[in-house]
Design a protein around this motif. Structure first.
Motif, PDB file in Angstrom:
ATOM      1  N   ALA A   9       0.886  -1.224   0.065  1.00 27.71           N
ATOM      2  CA  ALA A   9      -0.176   0.131   0.005  1.00 27.71           C
ATOM      3  C   ALA A   9       0.712   1.097  -0.072  1.00 27.71           C
ATOM      4  O   ALA A   9       1.916   1.298   0.788  1.00 27.71           O
ATOM      5  CB  ALA A   9      -0.979  -0.118   1.128  1.00 27.71           C
ATOM      6  N   GLY A  10       0.723   2.306  -0.771  1.00 24.06           N
ATOM      7  CA  GLY A  10       1.475   3.390  -0.856  1.00 24.06           C
ATOM      8  C   GLY A  10       2.462   3.132  -1.974  1.00 24.06           C
ATOM      9  O   GLY A  10       2.919   4.427  -2.176  1.00 24.06           O
ATOM     10  N   ALA A  11       2.990   2.130  -2.471  1.00 22.32           N
ATOM     11  CA  ALA A  11       3.967   2.141  -3.134  1.00 22.32           C
ATOM     12  C   ALA A  11       3.653   2.481  -4.497  1.00 22.32           C
ATOM     13  O   ALA A  11       2.649   2.453  -5.026  1.00 22.32           O
ATOM     14  CB  ALA A  11       4.499   0.597  -3.394  1.00 22.32           C
ATOM     15  N   GLU A  12       4.608   3.059  -5.353  1.00 21.93           N
ATOM     16  CA  GLU A  12       4.247   4.028  -6.676  1.00 21.93           C
ATOM     17  C   GLU A  12       4.935   2.820  -7.622  1.00 21.93           C
ATOM     18  O   GLU A  12       5.829   2.713  -7.819  1.00 21.93           O
ATOM     19  CB  GLU A  12       4.792   5.143  -6.715  1.00 21.93           C
ATOM     20  N   VAL A  30      12.695   5.210  -7.886  1.00 22.75           N
ATOM     21  CA  VAL A  30      13.182   6.392  -7.157  1.00 22.75           C
ATOM     22  C   VAL A  30      12.337   7.355  -7.087  1.00 22.75           C
ATOM     23  O   VAL A  30      12.042   8.187  -8.135  1.00 22.75           O
ATOM     24  CB  VAL A  30      14.537   6.807  -7.868  1.00 22.75           C
ATOM     25  N   ARG A  31      11.455   7.338  -6.018  1.00 22.42           N
ATOM     26  CA  ARG A  31      10.315   8.154  -6.036  1.00 22.42           C
ATOM     27  C   ARG A  31      10.455   9.643  -6.147  1.00 22.42           C
ATOM     28  O   ARG A  31       9.934  10.538  -6.840  1.00 22.42           O
ATOM     29  CB  ARG A  31       9.600   7.867  -4.653  1.00 22.42           C
ATOM     30  N   LYS A  32      11.787  10.227  -5.515  1.00 18.62           N
ATOM     31  CA  LYS A  32      11.850  11.660  -5.640  1.00 18.62           C
ATOM     32  C   LYS A  32      12.346  11.919  -7.007  1.00 18.62           C
ATOM     33  O   LYS A  32      11.979  13.364  -7.313  1.00 18.62           O
ATOM     34  CB  LYS A  32      13.137  12.070  -4.824  1.00 18.62           C
ATOM     35  N   LEU A  33      12.663  11.144  -7.816  1.00 21.02           N
ATOM     36  CA  LEU A  33      13.053  11.518  -9.477  1.00 21.02           C
ATOM     37  C   LEU A  33      12.086  11.148 -10.150  1.00 21.02           C
ATOM     38  O   LEU A  33      11.865  11.294 -11.427  1.00 21.02           O
ATOM     39  CB  LEU A  33      14.389  10.915  -9.521  1.00 21.02           C
ATOM     40  N   ASN A  34      10.692  10.542  -9.856  1.00 22.57           N
ATOM     41  CA  ASN A  34       9.750  10.166 -10.430  1.00 22.57           C
ATOM     42  C   ASN A  34      10.060   9.144 -11.667  1.00 22.57           C
ATOM     43  O   ASN A  34       9.660   9.521 -12.670  1.00 22.57           O
ATOM     44  CB  ASN A  34       9.060  11.396 -11.114  1.00 22.57           C
ATOM     45  N   PHE A  50      16.177  17.063 -10.096  1.00 18.46           N
ATOM     46  CA  PHE A  50      15.267  18.402  -9.596  1.00 18.46           C
ATOM     47  C   PHE A  50      14.565  18.824 -10.884  1.00 18.46           C
ATOM     48  O   PHE A  50      14.023  19.951 -11.103  1.00 18.46           O
ATOM     49  CB  PHE A  50      16.062  19.480  -9.328  1.00 18.46           C
ATOM     50  N   GLY A  51      14.008  17.974 -11.787  1.00 21.54           N
ATOM     51  CA  GLY A  51      13.142  17.998 -12.803  1.00 21.54           C
ATOM     52  C   GLY A  51      13.744  18.598 -14.057  1.00 21.54           C
ATOM     53  O   GLY A  51      12.940  18.612 -15.098  1.00 21.54           O
TER      54      GLY A  51
END
Length: 526
Positions: A241-244, A294-298, A352-353
């Motif tokens: 649950a909650g994993a992307e 890597v959730r931060k880096l989408n 950072f996108g």
């Protein structure tokens, strides 16, 4: 069998027999065989009845390694060690014997400047149930000591772990006996003192003789826990649950490989060497691969095809309210060119996108890795759960931002292992990754899901810790990597291929190549 090792359960005893014995051992250290003392403390019931569960309590294993061990660790620049022990204990009665493993863990201990190194581990141990009357003896056997090594600045040493194999000193007078527990006849044993046949201990809920025996191996392989051999691996466990979950791709399925008409892979591609030169009859080798968010880096990055060695543990049987369970804990280790790590692999993201960043990474094993399997055998339905626990540090070997190289230095890595939510933190303390897989079979249909022998999908969620030691020439890049990568909620899907029974004299051709490497190279799945 007259005895069966079971999972921990409460032991009932009228009185307690306390054991405190010091035994001479010989341990294989980098400097060569060295004498050591192993002190074992435990409490046993002073007597029991047939069918009554016997579980030693208050168990500690203390290993005193000689000064030569301290010198070996100092040479490896280790300032701190964290120990895990696996002590083989034989339970014997009426000429029959079964083996159990007493496992223990210890808190980190500093390496002394000189003199001996003393390590004390504690942990729960398996239950033993006697199905016949007579004296039940417990005897200590071989001891494996796993050491996770850390440097003075808190980073893993190089190598990050050391395995020490110890055996009882053959020249010593002591025989390793720990305790003897008298077993009185019970109400269902028949003749007092009689030794039952194997069928005497099989309950009505067990599968009939025509069904698969969960304690036997498949295709002549060494004993292993798992469902009957997987003919068509199906979906793995659902994501936490909650994993992307990475977008796109197909659902978990069988590990795939391009096959020749004979059924073996057509080419090994970039798969690394995966051959265990010290294989035993219970040794398995396999390839793993997969994807990790890597959730931060989408984004998601491919985990490279990597080699893993698995040393199967002894399967045990436990009778629970829902039926008969076959349980097994196996030891495992990554292998790449003599090190416990994955091959180096590249990851490319938009940091950072907007800034294209490419990093060369390695996952390094820094402590013992285990595969814990639990199969519920209610014929004709067999279901299983498997948990892989691995302490892995993420190392950065090289990085480039917008094509410009960043000098990350030689020691850029996460400050501690990747961490997952542990379902049993008391039994498995410390920081480590946890992956979970499920399997199922309804006879006579093929098995689906994950099995230790035939592989399948394992999933989990991991927190990437902060980074440490990144940068060179006075430039500190720790905060840059921490800000762009570290954080929770990173979903992982790992695919394990069919194992190779590397220790068999004539392993099946569809499992092993001629030089005893795994024949199946799995493909990553999103």
């Amino acid at each position: 069998m007259a005895l069966a090792p079971l999972l921990p359960a409460a032991a009932v005893a009228v009185e307690t027999l306390k054991v405190d014995t010091a035994l001479p051992y010989v341990c294989a250290l980098p400097s060569g065989p060295q004498p050591a003392t192993v002190r074992i403390r435990a409490a046993f019931p002073d007597r029991a009845a047939v069918g009554e569960e016997i579980r030693p309590t208050d168990v500690t294993t203390t290993v005193e390694l000689p000064a030569a061990a301290v010198a070996d660790l100092t040479a490896l620049k280790a300032a701190e060690v964290r120990a895990e022990t696996a002590l083989g204990v034989a339970a014997g009665q009426n000429g029959q014997e079964t083996q159990a493993v007493w496992r223990g863990t210890a808190q980190p201990t500093g390496v002394p400047a000189d003199g001996p190194l003393t390590l004390t581990t504690t942990g729960d141990v398996p239950v033993v149930t006697a199905s016949a009357a007579g004296d039940l003896s417990f005897t200590a056997g071989n001891l494996d000591v796993g050491l996770a090594l850390g440097t003075a600045d808190g980073t893993p040493a190089d190598p990050a772990s050391l395995s020490v194999a110890c055996a009882p000193d053959e020249d010593a007078e002591e025989d390793g006996q720990l305790a003897t527990v008298p077993i009185a006849p019970g109400p269902s044993t028949g003749e007092p003192g009689g030794s039952p046949s194997p069928s005497d201990s099989v309950p009505p809920s067990s599968p009939p003789a025509s069904g698969p025996d969960p304690s036997e191996s498949q295709d002549g392989a060494a004993p292993t826990h798992g469902l009957p051999r997987n003919e068509e691996t199906g979906a793995g466990a659902e994501k936490p649950a909650g994993a992307e979950k990475p977008a796109g791709g197909k659902s978990a399925g069988a590990p795939e490989a391009a096959d020749t008409p004979s059924g073996t892979p057509a080419g090994r591609g970039s798969a690394p060497t995966c051959r265990n030169e010290q294989a035993t009859p219970t040794t398995l080798t396999a390839y793993i691969t997969g994807y990790s968010n890597v959730r931060k880096l989408n984004g998601a990055n491919a985990i490279p095809v990597s080699c893993v060695f698995i040393e199967q543990g002894e399967p045990g049987i436990e009778f629970r309210p829902d039926g008969m369970h076959v349980v097994q804990t196996s030891d495992a280790s990554l292998f790449h060119e003599g090190r416990k790590q994955t091959p180096p692999f590249q990851a490319t993201f938009l940091t950072f996108g907007f800034a294209p960043t490419t990093a060369t990474l390695v996952l390094e094993q820094v402590g013992p890795m285990s595969v814990e399997s639990d199969m519920l055998a209610n014929y004709p339905v067999y279901t299983s759960d498997a948990y892989v626990r691995a302490p892995l540090v993420l190392r950065v070997l090289d990085a480039r931002v917008n094509g410009t190289r960043l000098d990350v230095g030689p020691s850029c890595r996460t400050e501690k292992p990747l961490t997952s939510l542990e379902p049993d933190p008391v039994k498995y303390p410390g920081d480590h990754l946890v992956l979970h897989g499920t399997g199922r079979q309804v006879i006579p249909d093929p098995a689906t899901g994950y099995q230790l022998t035939s592989g399948g999908a394992l999933t989990g969620e991991v927190t990437i810790p902060a980074f440490k030691g990144c940068g060179a020439g006075g430039e500190n890049l720790d905060r840059l990597f921490t800000a762009s990568i570290s954080g929770p909620g990173n979903y992982i899907k790992q695919i394990q291929g069919q194992t190779c029974s590397a220790g068999l004299e004539d392993p099946p051709a569809d499992q092993c190549t001629e030089d005893r490497q795994p024949a199946v190279i799995p493909k990553p799945e999103r």
